[in-house]
Design a protein around this motif. Sequence first.
Motif, PDB file in Angstrom:
ATOM      1  N   ASP A  64       0.830  -1.212   0.000  1.00  0.00           N
ATOM      2  CA  ASP A  64       0.000   0.000   0.000  1.00  0.00           C
ATOM      3  C   ASP A  64       0.860   1.255   0.000  1.00  0.00           C
ATOM      4  OD1 ASP A  64      -2.568  -1.084  -0.082  1.00  0.00           O
ATOM      5  OD2 ASP A  64      -2.643  -1.359   2.093  1.00  0.00           O
ATOM      6  N   GLY A  65       1.954   1.224   0.771  1.00  0.00           N
ATOM      7  CA  GLY A  65       2.851   2.372   0.827  1.00  0.00           C
ATOM      8  C   GLY A  65       3.455   2.682  -0.535  1.00  0.00           C
ATOM      9  N   VAL A  66       3.804   1.623  -1.275  1.00  0.00           N
ATOM     10  CA  VAL A  66       4.401   1.807  -2.598  1.00  0.00           C
ATOM     11  C   VAL A  66       3.380   2.407  -3.570  1.00  0.00           C
ATOM     12  CG1 VAL A  66       5.353   0.606  -4.611  1.00  0.00           C
ATOM     13  CG2 VAL A  66       6.144   0.020  -2.303  1.00  0.00           C
ATOM     14  N   THR A  67       2.175   1.836  -3.634  1.00  0.00           N
ATOM     15  CA  THR A  67       1.217   2.348  -4.630  1.00  0.00           C
ATOM     16  C   THR A  67       0.722   3.741  -4.257  1.00  0.00           C
ATOM     17  OG1 THR A  67      -0.580   1.079  -3.598  1.00  0.00           O
ATOM     18  CG2 THR A  67       0.493   0.098  -5.527  1.00  0.00           C
ATOM     19  N   THR A  68       0.551   4.019  -2.969  1.00  0.00           N
ATOM     20  CA  THR A  68       0.089   5.345  -2.536  1.00  0.00           C
ATOM     21  C   THR A  68       1.133   6.422  -2.807  1.00  0.00           C
ATOM     22  OG1 THR A  68      -1.296   4.388  -0.814  1.00  0.00           O
ATOM     23  CG2 THR A  68      -0.707   6.703  -0.555  1.00  0.00           C
ATOM     24  N   ASN A  69       2.396   6.114  -2.460  1.00  0.00           N
ATOM     25  CA  ASN A  69       3.451   7.133  -2.527  1.00  0.00           C
ATOM     26  C   ASN A  69       4.150   7.227  -3.875  1.00  0.00           C
ATOM     27  OD1 ASN A  69       3.559   8.259   0.257  1.00  0.00           O
ATOM     28  ND2 ASN A  69       3.829   6.101   0.745  1.00  0.00           N
ATOM     29  N   VAL A  70       3.990   6.205  -4.723  1.00  0.00           N
ATOM     30  CA  VAL A  70       4.671   6.207  -6.012  1.00  0.00           C
ATOM     31  C   VAL A  70       3.655   6.266  -7.151  1.00  0.00           C
ATOM     32  CG1 VAL A  70       6.306   5.028  -7.528  1.00  0.00           C
ATOM     33  CG2 VAL A  70       6.659   4.984  -5.049  1.00  0.00           C
ATOM     34  N   MET A  71       2.912   5.196  -7.382  1.00  0.00           N
ATOM     35  CA  MET A  71       2.048   5.137  -8.568  1.00  0.00           C
ATOM     36  C   MET A  71       0.912   6.163  -8.523  1.00  0.00           C
ATOM     37  SD  MET A  71       3.531   2.237  -7.667  1.00  0.00           S
ATOM     38  CE  MET A  71       4.755   1.175  -8.430  1.00  0.00           C
ATOM     39  N   GLU A  72       0.269   6.313  -7.351  1.00  0.00           N
ATOM     40  CA  GLU A  72      -0.838   7.268  -7.279  1.00  0.00           C
ATOM     41  C   GLU A  72      -0.342   8.702  -7.445  1.00  0.00           C
ATOM     42  OE1 GLU A  72      -3.460   6.613  -3.954  1.00  0.00           O
ATOM     43  OE2 GLU A  72      -3.632   4.471  -4.393  1.00  0.00           O
ATOM     44  N   ARG A  73       0.825   9.010  -6.880  1.00  0.00           N
ATOM     45  CA  ARG A  73       1.378  10.364  -7.033  1.00  0.00           C
ATOM     46  C   ARG A  73       1.796  10.632  -8.474  1.00  0.00           C
ATOM     47  NH1 ARG A  73       5.747  11.350  -2.547  1.00  0.00           N
ATOM     48  NH2 ARG A  73       6.140  13.193  -3.817  1.00  0.00           N
ATOM     49  N   LEU A  74       2.412   9.627  -9.121  1.00  0.00           N
ATOM     50  CA  LEU A  74       2.779   9.808 -10.532  1.00  0.00           C
ATOM     51  C   LEU A  74       1.523  10.062 -11.363  1.00  0.00           C
ATOM     52  CD1 LEU A  74       5.495   7.040 -10.932  1.00  0.00           C
ATOM     53  CD2 LEU A  74       5.867   9.514 -11.046  1.00  0.00           C
ATOM     54  N   GLY A  75       0.438   9.345 -11.050  1.00  0.00           N
ATOM     55  CA  GLY A  75      -0.813   9.508 -11.777  1.00  0.00           C
ATOM     56  C   GLY A  75      -1.424  10.883 -11.605  1.00  0.00           C
ATOM     57  N   LYS A  76      -1.213  11.498 -10.445  1.00  0.00           N
ATOM     58  CA  LYS A  76      -1.747  12.840 -10.181  1.00  0.00           C
ATOM     59  C   LYS A  76      -0.939  13.908 -10.917  1.00  0.00           C
ATOM     60  CE  LYS A  76      -3.777  12.037  -5.615  1.00  0.00           C
ATOM     61  NZ  LYS A  76      -3.130  11.222  -4.571  1.00  0.00           N
ATOM     62  N   GLU A  77       0.379  13.687 -11.015  1.00  0.00           N
ATOM     63  CA  GLU A  77       1.270  14.734 -11.518  1.00  0.00           C
ATOM     64  C   GLU A  77       1.597  14.606 -12.998  1.00  0.00           C
ATOM     65  OE1 GLU A  77       4.608  14.610  -8.791  1.00  0.00           O
ATOM     66  OE2 GLU A  77       3.253  14.737  -7.066  1.00  0.00           O
ATOM     67  N   TRP A  78       1.348  13.403 -13.572  1.00  0.00           N
ATOM     68  CA  TRP A  78       1.740  13.134 -14.951  1.00  0.00           C
ATOM     69  C   TRP A  78       0.596  12.498 -15.720  1.00  0.00           C
ATOM     70  CZ3 TRP A  78       6.675  14.538 -16.485  1.00  0.00           C
ATOM     71  CH2 TRP A  78       7.575  14.848 -15.445  1.00  0.00           C
ATOM     72  N   GLU A  79       0.492  12.833 -16.983  1.00  0.00           N
ATOM     73  CA  GLU A  79      -0.454  12.181 -17.890  1.00  0.00           C
ATOM     74  C   GLU A  79       0.236  10.964 -18.506  1.00  0.00           C
ATOM     75  OE1 GLU A  79      -4.124  11.966 -18.813  1.00  0.00           O
ATOM     76  OE2 GLU A  79      -3.516  13.987 -18.195  1.00  0.00           O
ATOM     77  N   ASP A  80      -0.419   9.818 -18.436  1.00  0.00           N
ATOM     78  CA  ASP A  80       0.064   8.599 -19.110  1.00  0.00           C
ATOM     79  C   ASP A  80       1.491   8.205 -18.717  1.00  0.00           C
ATOM     80  OD1 ASP A  80      -2.328   8.324 -20.558  1.00  0.00           O
ATOM     81  OD2 ASP A  80      -1.618   9.708 -22.102  1.00  0.00           O
ATOM     82  N   TRP A  81       1.824   8.320 -17.433  1.00  0.00           N
ATOM     83  CA  TRP A  81       3.153   7.871 -16.981  1.00  0.00           C
ATOM     84  C   TRP A  81       3.269   6.379 -17.259  1.00  0.00           C
ATOM     85  CZ3 TRP A  81       7.387  10.413 -14.958  1.00  0.00           C
ATOM     86  CH2 TRP A  81       8.421   9.584 -14.497  1.00  0.00           C
ATOM     87  N   THR A  82       4.248   5.991 -18.056  1.00  0.00           N
ATOM     88  CA  THR A  82       4.417   4.582 -18.407  1.00  0.00           C
ATOM     89  C   THR A  82       5.889   4.213 -18.391  1.00  0.00           C
ATOM     90  OG1 THR A  82       2.506   4.787 -19.884  1.00  0.00           O
ATOM     91  CG2 THR A  82       3.850   2.809 -20.137  1.00  0.00           C
ATOM     92  N   ALA A  83       6.166   3.034 -17.836  1.00  0.00           N
ATOM     93  CA  ALA A  83       7.505   2.458 -17.917  1.00  0.00           C
ATOM     94  C   ALA A  83       7.452   1.374 -18.989  1.00  0.00           C
ATOM     95  CB  ALA A  83       7.908   1.855 -16.578  1.00  0.00           C
ATOM     96  N   HIS A  84       8.159   1.599 -20.081  1.00  0.00           N
ATOM     97  CA  HIS A  84       8.210   0.646 -21.194  1.00  0.00           C
ATOM     98  C   HIS A  84       9.422  -0.252 -20.975  1.00  0.00           C
ATOM     99  CE1 HIS A  84       5.432   3.414 -23.336  1.00  0.00           C
ATOM    100  NE2 HIS A  84       6.154   4.338 -22.734  1.00  0.00           N
ATOM    101  N   ASP A  85       9.175  -1.491 -20.544  1.00  0.00           N
ATOM    102  CA  ASP A  85      10.264  -2.426 -20.231  1.00  0.00           C
ATOM    103  C   ASP A  85      10.714  -3.107 -21.514  1.00  0.00           C
ATOM    104  OD1 ASP A  85       7.585  -3.403 -20.100  1.00  0.00           O
ATOM    105  OD2 ASP A  85       8.289  -5.287 -19.234  1.00  0.00           O
ATOM    106  N   ASP A  86      12.000  -3.052 -21.825  1.00  0.00           N
ATOM    107  CA  ASP A  86      12.444  -3.648 -23.090  1.00  0.00           C
ATOM    108  C   ASP A  86      13.508  -4.726 -22.954  1.00  0.00           C
ATOM    109  OD1 ASP A  86      15.110  -2.199 -23.433  1.00  0.00           O
ATOM    110  OD2 ASP A  86      13.733  -0.492 -23.396  1.00  0.00           O
TER     111      ASP A  86
END
Length: 145
Positions: A64-86
């Motif tokens: 929960d700490g990871v998704t709240t502090n990382v993914m949810e914040r990225l979603g608020k501050e950025w449009e379409d934040w994506t990590a393209h793993d290659d």
Amino acid sequence: MTHHQNANATADFATSTAPADVVRRQYLASAAGDLEALRATLAPDVEWTEMAGFPLAGTYRTPDGVTTNVMERLGKEWEDWTAHDDTYVADGENVVVLARYTAVNKTTGKPVDVRVAHHFVVRGGRIVRFEQFVDTALVRDAMTA
């Protein structure tokens, strides 16, 4: 290949505890915005470190700490934040992924397109440690009007 075999292959991937498969599920869940599925890839005692200089710099614990502090914040501050793993380099419980972040900053409207490396440690089918390596200056440039 029959449809049945495809379904089995998908089911095997969905439940595989192989470190690279667990890491790949994390990227797919993140790209889909499925935070529940993302949390399912993380160990209860996960330590997730965003690089010093990155806007979210720090170490976060618990799924929960990871998704709240990382993914949810990225979603608020950025449009379409994506990590393209290659590219995946797997060695035992260590998985290093070379990737690219793309997004548009919601405040400035500036895009970011930056290379990144991620180091995961996977034990028992769950990610126990994550460390991010990224060109933080390029990310900050996109956040600066």
